[in-house]
Structure formats: structure tokens, C-alpha cells
Design an enzyme around this catalytic site. Structure first.
Site, mmCIF file in Angstrom:
data_model
loop_
_atom_site.group_PDB
_atom_site.id
_atom_site.type_symbol
_atom_site.label_atom_id
_atom_site.label_comp_id
_atom_site.label_asym_id
_atom_site.label_seq_id
_atom_site.Cartn_x
_atom_site.Cartn_y
_atom_site.Cartn_z
ATOM 1 C CB CYS A 103 -0.943 -0.013 1.203
ATOM 2 S SG CYS A 103 -0.085 0.020 2.792
ATOM 3 C CG HIS A 160 25.824 -4.708 -10.416
ATOM 4 N ND1 HIS A 160 25.483 -3.913 -11.472
ATOM 5 C CD2 HIS A 160 24.660 -5.078 -9.825
ATOM 6 C CE1 HIS A 160 24.174 -3.782 -11.519
ATOM 7 N NE2 HIS A 160 23.648 -4.483 -10.526
#
Length: 703
Positions: free
Chosen positions: A28, A625
Site C-alpha cells: 500500500c 555487478h
């Protein structure tokens, strides 16, 4: 992209029992909402310490909420994009219907129906929180202009410009039933557009034209002389249909969708899958549009009017009780998400009565909440508590200017048990002030639905009563916190200790060389890892019994790809540059082969091929990465050559990467490599500003 958000997301999942224990995940405005298979697997203490987590709430037997404040959407996205969540096994790949059926079949306590009811209400409103806030601020600006006599927004002969301004905010409230129907249908696993379409049918010009008694001779108009209202009834299929203006109604779509769900899922059981798309919506509309027009619509309006009238009676006949009850209830309703029914009643009041009398007393609660946060801010500034000062500053800004209480509640109030009693003093004082001062006026009212902030104070009448009341609530709560503190003596001592540690030298402060036989081994009070990382000390007779550290062999971390080595600050990624993922380097690649920079075990292998985590036998943890934001490429252009838990030697190929495709997709190709457990090591020394081949040393690590 690999980031601290990814690390936090992974920590949350792991401490909830892993991906296999998560049966459902939604979010939410401020909370991640999980349904779990086994709540005994939760490690609540660790979740509460995850960066980005403001608090946790256990709701129901298998429901769990993780509070993330304004960062909830990015945390949700990070969790959904974790490789382990994509292949989380049977539980994660079950259909919504399977998950729902399993959840209902479990024993969730005798109040499970109540949990479901309030979740249904809450999830029907949460997604439209932003547009409601936006509309309320437009109303506030209009009210300010009206108060300054720049334009009369209540006039019937306003110019086209100001009529257009009215449309900007009225659109949200008039079409609110359609938005609520969409969200409610989505909550009950019904096609949300079907729910919206059924509600829309009752708001079309054609439906509204049925009130034209000159055009339709069988439409009957009745006038209520006392109330000054007109009611219309049309003859449809030989049956009387009460005609209502459903703009702004909320009870009608909530009741309609609850019945639609039964019809919809029943029809899906009857029709084969290959024809469901045609016949299920068709028959649902044939059933639900007339049912809503004849029965559900009038029933919803009657229900809303009845509840609103009951509260209005209480406000008129027991104003002291009402004005104090509302602000005293809200602090307990909001954390559980149970305040939405009252918010729905505010909208009903405005639609039916033309004004609302709940928001005024509610403002006392909100400003007591913000006052408590202000008290915490004052103490954090006095105590030089940087972290709490930052948290309180952001929460106070969101409250005073946005009327949003969640950052204060979850970031501060629910973490310290002494805050609530003091905040309730402010709630009581503000409510009592409203009760006394507004008695001659029948309470504090407003003709608009707004978020109770400083900006929206102008929409309340009488405004002076409202301003005094919220000021009382704010300052009573604030001074109660300042004078008595929000922490227990133990919590104050812990905070003071943490502040002392922050003032001590960081992990990059030079230490005595471990190669010196005469230098004593230092065990820093803020980094016990120094002791853990040291090899067994040699016997050091004659130096007071203090052992010296023995030599430890440094770990050579090699370049995973050929290219130009730059610092993390120059690499172009703010998270890596911040050092949150450890010290390291960036490499602007000139070749397509990515290799293992060290020998060790692959702890992480992203299915997308953009990230690899390797742990050496010495305990050094290396993250590679490939590119920035390349997780969004979903593996396109990445050919992964290894798998998780595989042992690799330095120089083994991890992946072949088409960096041209990465560039075409608009993402930087810079490959980042960090030592993620830098803080547990003695020294990490990156080498930058050089050109290297894959396999050349670029970082030296002293364990």
C-alpha cells in the site's frame, strides 16, 4: 540494479522464511503486505534492523506487514525482481485462486472474517490515496483564494476558468465510485474493469436522463418539502427504479463488488476456459447492472445516509463525547488500517449532507501525532542524534504539509512505547478544545474531503476553533515528549552509546601494521571483527601479556573484465559510490568476457546475468555487478556460464556479455566490483586510474 535496496529486499525475504514461505505479496502507501505459509519462520528482530524498514506489524495468523514508509514501492519492486522470487517454487507459482483458497482453509482465528472485511475496505481505497491527496490540495488552494476574496468559488456565475478549476478536483470525488469499484474488484480477484464498467453504467448521461419527466412520462418526481430534495422513480421493465446521483458514493460500489465476486467466480466455474472471456463479463453485466440499479444502489445510499445520520445525531446530542472519541480512536485504527470506514463516511456525509463533521475532530489526532514527532525532533537535535533527527524531520514535513501520519507512526511512534500515552494527551486536549469552543456552532465542519495538514486548515469552519484545537493538540503532545522524553532510561543509554561509537574512528582509520611483530593487536570497540579476523596470536612474552597479531596473507582480487579502472565515485552509480556495498572499483569494459575475480563459491548468480557474488575460503565476499541498471534487461545480451553454489577458480568465465546491446538499451556498461564485507576486514585497497586485462590485480584485501 544491484543496490542497498536489493540487499534489504533479500534480507526481508530471507528472514520471512525464504521465498517458499511467501504465498502472497502486495503493498500500500507505506507497507509491504505478506501472507505467509508458516509464521514461525519469521525472524522479526532481524527484519526490524534491515535498512529501509521502519517497523513491522503482525496482523492475523498468517498476515505480516513490513513498514517501509515512502520507499515501499521501490522495496516492493526490489523484492519482486529478486532472482529467487522469480523461481520460488510451487508456492510462488500458484494462481491467485489457489492462494486464496488455501488462506481461507487455514484456521486464522475466530475474527478472520473481520480481518478480511477491513482488508477489503482498506485495499479498495489505498491505491487512490495519491489522487485524493492531490484533489484535497487543489480544494485547499481554492479555499485560500476564496478567503482572500480573489474569487468566489461558491458563486453560481463563475467564469469558465474557475469552473475548469472545479473540474480538476471534482473529477476525483464524482468518479470515486468507479475507482473504488475497480480496486475492490481487483482485491476480490474479479476483472477490475468489469467492476468499473458496472458502476459506470449508473453514471452515464443516459441513466441520468431518466430523471427527465418531460421526456419520460412514466418517470415520477416527488418533492420532500422539509428537506427541499427531489426524488425520481422511473418505470423500467414494468418495475419501479429509484433514480439516484451516484457520484461520490462509496458504499454502493463496495456492496456491488462483493456480490459481483460471487457471480463472477460462479460463472467461471460453469463456463470452460476458452469461452470465459466472452460469456463471463457478458452475463455478469446482464445480472449486476440491473441488480445494482434496482436494489444495491438504493440500499447503499440508504445505508450510508443512515450511518451518517447516526453520527450526526451523536455529534449534535453528545458533542463532547463525539469530539473526544474520534481523536482518541484514530491512533489505534490507523496502524491497523482500520480507519478507512470512517474515511468512507466522511465522503458519504459530504455527498448527502453537503458537509462533514468527522474531519475536524480527526485533525486533533493528526496534529497530536505531528506534535509528538516535533518533540522527538527537538530531543534528537539536543542529543545530536543524527539518524533520529533525519527521520523526525522527514516525518514532520510529510505530516504538516501533506497530512500523512504514517511516516511518524511507523518511523518513530510505534518504536518507542512511551510516545503513545503522551500523544494521547494531545489527542484528548485537542478533542476537548473542539468540543468546548465549537459547541455554539454545532461542531467543526468542512464541505470538502481533505488531508488534515497546515495547508488545508482554511476549509474548516469555524476556522479559528479548528486552528486553536489543532494547536493545542500539537503543543500538548510536543511538550509532553520534550519534558518527559520518549525513551526509557535503557533506550537513552543505548542511544548515547551509539552516538559515542559514531564519534570513534571509522573502519578505514589506519591501524597498526599486522606485519610488525612488536605492534599490539587492537580490538576496536566498534569493530569486533578485528579480533575475529585475526589469526591465533603468537606468544608475546615480555610485553605485558598482550599478544601481537601474526602475518596474514593478503587476498589479490583480479579484474573481472578488461578495461579502464575508475573509482566507485566516478562509476556513475550513487549507491555504489556511497560505499553502502563496500569498497571497490568500476571498470569500463573493452571486452565481452566476464571472469571470476577470485577463487571461491558462488553465493549469488542472478538469472539475468548482471550480478555475481563470490565468497573466498578466507571469508572475503566479492560482488561483481555488470553494468548499471542492467537488471532491467531481463537477461537479454547476457550468457551466464555458471550456477549458484558452484566453486570457481580465479579466471573462470562467469558470463559472456553483449555490451553493444547494453549500450543500445541505454544502460551504462561500467562493471562494478566491491568487497561487500569491507567493514569486517582490516584493509581494502582499490587500485584505480589504470588500464587492465582480465586477471590483473585491482584490489588488495587484508583479512
Amino acid at each position: 540494479m544491484g543496490s542497498s535496496k536489493d540487499s534489504s529486499a533479500r534480507s526481508i525475504v530471507e528472514n520471512l522464511g525464504g521465498p517458499g514461505n511467501i504465498t502472497s505479496l502486495t503493498h500500500c502507501a507505506t507497507r509491504l503486505r505478506f501472507e505467509l505459509g508458516d509464521v514461525s519462520k519469521i525472524n522479526e528482530d532481524k527484519i526490524d534492523k534491515v535498512p529501509g524498514v521502519l517497523g513491522v506489524v503482525h496482523q492475523g495468523d498468517n498476515r505480516y506487514q513490513v513498514i517501509c514508509g515512502g520507499g515501499v514501492e521501490s522495496m516492493y519492486t526490489a523484492i519482486k525482481h529478486l532472482p529467487e522470487m522469480k523461481g520460488a517454487g510451487a508456492v510462488a507459482t500458484k494462481s491467485d485462486a489457489d492462494v486464496k483458497e488455501e488462506a481461507r482453509s487455514k484456521a486464522r482465528g475466530k475474527y478472520a472474517w473481520m480481518d478480511n472485511f477491513f482488508e477489503y475496505l482498506s485495499d479498495s481505497f489505498r491505491p487512490i490515496l495519491g489522487v485524493l491527496l492531490g484533489a484535497s490540495l487543489i480544494i485547499a488552494i481554492a479555499a485560500v483564494l476564496d478567503g482572500l476574496n480573489i474569487v468566489d468559488f461558491r458563486a453560481e456565475d463563475k467564469s469558465a476558468t474557475w469552473v475548469f478549476v472545479d473540474a480538476m478536483w471534482r473529477s476525483v470525488f464524482y468518479f470515486l465510485p468507479i475507482m473504488v469499484a475497480y480496486n475492490a474488484a481487483k482485491k476480490l480477484q474479479v476483472d477490475p474493469w468489469l467492476g468499473a464498467a458496472i458502476m459506470t453504467a449508473l453514471m452515464t448521461p443516459e441513466f441520468m436522463s431518466l430523471q427527465d419527466t418531460e421526456r419520460f412520462s412514466d418517470t415520477i418526481k416527488t418533492v420532500n418539502e422539509e428537506l427541499g430534495t427531489e426524488n425520481f422513480t422511473a418505470n423500467i421493465f414494468g418495475l419501479p427504479m429509484q433514480l439516484n446521483d451516484y457520484g461520490g458514493q462509496v458504499f454502493v460500489p463496495l456492496i456491488m463488488v462483493a456480490i459481483l465476486a460471487v457471480v463472477y467466480h460462479g460463472l467461471k466455474k460453469i463456463f470452460p476456459e476458452n469461452v470465459q472471456m466472452v460469456f463471463v463479463p457478458f452475463i455478469s453485466m446482464l445480472i449486476m447492472i440491473p441488480l445494482t440499479a434496482f436494489l444495491i444502489g438504493p440500499l447503499g445510499i440508504w445505508l450510508g445516509n443512515g450511518i451518517g445520520s447516526g453520527l450526526a445525531w451523536m455529534n449534535s446530542n453528545a458533542p463532547f463525547v463525539f469530539a473526544i472519541l474520534i481523536p482518541m480512536l484514530y491512533p489505534f485504527l490507523v496502524p491497523l488500517g482500520l480507519h478507512w470506514p470512517l474515511n468512507a463516511l466522511m465522503l458519504v456525509n459530504i455527498q448527502t449532507l453537503g458537509y462533514d463533521f468527522i474531519q475536524g475532530p480527526m485533525g486533533a489526532w493528526n496534529f497530536a501525532c505531528f506534535g509528538a514527532t516535533a518533540g522527538v525532533l527537538v530531543l534528537s537535535m539536543r542529543d545530536h542524534d543524527t539518524q533520529m533527527r533525519q527521520t523526525a524531520t522527514g516525518a514532520l514535513a510529510a505530516g504538516l504539509f501533506g497530512g500523512i501520519s504514517e511516516p511518524s507512526l511507523y518511523g518513530i511512534h510505534l518504536r518507542f512505547k512511551r510516545i503513545y500515552p503522551r500523544m494521547l494527551l494531545g489527542c484528548f486536549a485537542g478533542g476537548l478544545t473542539i468540543a468546548i469552543l465549537s459547541a455554539p456552532y454545532g461542531g467543526v465542519t468542512t464541505n470538502a474531503f481533505v488531508f488534515t495538514s497546515l495547508i488545508t486548515t482554511v476549509v474548516f469552519k469555524p476556522m479559528w476553533v479548528y486552528l486553536i484545537s489543532i494547536a493545542v493538540a500539537f503543543f500538548v503532545a510536543m511538550f509532553a515528549i520534550i519534558l518527559t522524553d520518549y525513551r526509557t532510561p535503557e533506550e537513552k543509554a543505548e542511544a548515547a552509546h551509539a552516538a559515542e561509537l559514531d564519534d570513534e574512528p571509522s573502519d578505514d582509520t589506519p591501524r597498526a601494521s599486522s606485519n610488525s611483530d612488536s605492534a599490539p593487536a587492537e580490538a576496536s570497540s566498534d569493530n569486533g571483527a578485528n579480533v575475529e579476523a585475526a589469526a591465533p596470536a603468537a606468544v608475546a612474552a615480555g610485553i605485558g601479556g598482550i599478544a601481537t597479531a601474526v602475518d596474514t596473507k593478503p587476498v589479490q582480487v583480479q579484474a573481472p573484465v578488461a578495461g579502464e579502472v575508475v573509482s566507485l565515485a566516478e562509476a556513475g552509480d550513487a549507491v555504489f559510490a556511497s560505499g553502502a556495498l563496500g569498497d571497490g572499483v568500476g571498470i569500463k569494459p573493452t571486452s565481452s568476457t566476464v571472469v571470476a575475480p577470485v577463487s571461491g563459491t558462488l553465493m549469488t548468480v542472478a538469472k539475468t546475468g548482471h550480478a555475481f557474488g563470490i565468497k573466498t575460503d578466507d571469508g572475503v565476499e566479492v560482488l561483481v555487478h555488470v553494468g548499471i541498471d542492467t537488471v532491467k534487461m531481463a537477461g537479454e545480451g547476457f550468457d551466464v556460464q555458471v550456477s549458484k553454489k558452484q566453486h570457481v577458480e580465479a579466471g573462470d568465465v562467469l558470463a559472456e556479455v553483449d555490451f553493444d546491446k547494453v549500450k543500445e538499451a541505454g544502460y551504462p556498461t561500467t562493471t562494478l566490483m566491491t568487497i561487500t564485507n569491507t567493514k569486517k576486514l582490516n584493509k581494502v585497497s582499490p587500485v584505480t586510474g589504470i588500464s587492465v586485462q582480465a586477471g590483473d590485480m585491482v584490489i588488495e584485501v587484508q583479512p
